[in-house]
Scaffold this active site. Structure first.
Site: not given
Length: 285
Positions: A102, A125
């Site tokens: 997500d 990330y």
């Protein structure tokens, strides 16, 4: 069917391997001890030797805060490592499934992100996981990209285990209440992934347990199911600063699963209840 699973020592990889074994598949679970994912030659040699029919790529650099300062390692694992595996899969004509996150979205708004929404990660990330998606799409025509969120499993550490540990010496905790998503049990998720890898229904999917909550609501349910008397104070993201920005909206639509006839996962509450019973009493998941 022989399936190679990276990240075997992690939460999802562990459950995927065991789900496959339970179904009678030839499962090969590997970790960084087996080969260096950032070394192209090592990856290609290993994959050629194993000759899997499919690769489920669960391994990733997931230290979200550390990634902001450890960018080279994060990039090498999540982007270069993914490229090496995908190209090795192409070489032997193996199916390839890339596990994404997500965090590739910006976390804005309150409506669930759909599979075709344009990614716009706000942290490093998330950026590397999105770059991993692009690498796979550029190399392969037939592929699975599965975006997941807020995972908890039997193997390794997670939010549920952390909350239960803190409950041993806290009767009150502050937990972020303005970040919303779907807690996802890797046991449930692994069953879906094994179902999926047997098909040719390629594409980008979102796969989480059903329904949404905040981290504070998640914590409250953990304590309720575990019978712990801990008061949860819901605080804002601004009151709990972290090195990396977290998406406030991690809601994701699972319409692609529905359209392709895959069974949706149970609600996160149902899954959490089973998980905690298993943790506390070794009840079968």
């Amino acid at each position: 069917m022989k399936i190679l699973v990276t990240g075997y020592t992690g939460q999802l990889g562990f459950d995927v391997v065991h789900e496959g074994l339970n179904r009678g598949f030839d499962m090969v679970g590997v970790s960084s001890r087996d080969f260096n994912i950032t070394d192209e030659g090592s990856v290609h040699r290993f994959v050629k030797e194993i000759k899997p029919d499919a690769i489920i790529h669960c391994a990733a650099y997931t230290a979200v805060d550390k990634a902001e300062d450890d960018k080279e390692n994060c990039w090498n694992v999540n982007v270069e490592g993914t490229k090496h595996l995908a190209s090795a899969a192409k070489e032997i004509n193996a199916k390839f499934m890339y596990i994404s996150t997500d965090y590739i979205f910006n976390g804005e708004g309150e409506t669930p992100f759909i599979e075709t929404d344009e990614p716009s990660p706000v942290g490093y990330y998330g950026l590397t996981k999105y770059e991993g998606e692009k690498v796979v799409q550029n190399l392969l025509n037939d592929l699975f990209i599965v975006r997941i969120s807020w995972v908890f499993g039997i193997n390794g550490q997670n939010f549920v285990k952390t909350m239960l540990r803190l409950a041993e010496n806290h009767d009150e905790l502050n937990v972020v209440g303005d970040q919303v998503g779907s807690p996802t049990n890797t046991y449930d998720l692994s069953r879906l992934l094994i179902d999926m890898i047997q098909t040719n229904k390629y594409g980008i999917y979102h796969a989480t347990n059903e329904e949404f909550c905040s981290w504070a609501e998640f914590a409250s349910e953990i304590f309720r199911f575990a019978g712990k008397q801990v008061r949860v104070n819901s605080i804002s993201t601004n009151e709990y600063l972290t090195r990396a920005v977290r998406p406030k909206n991690s809601r994701m639509s699972k319409q692609k699963l529905i359209d392709n006839g895959f069974e949706l996962l149970p609600s996160w509450q149902d899954s959490l209840n089973r998980y905690i019973k298993h943790l506390l009493h070794e009840v079968k998941l």
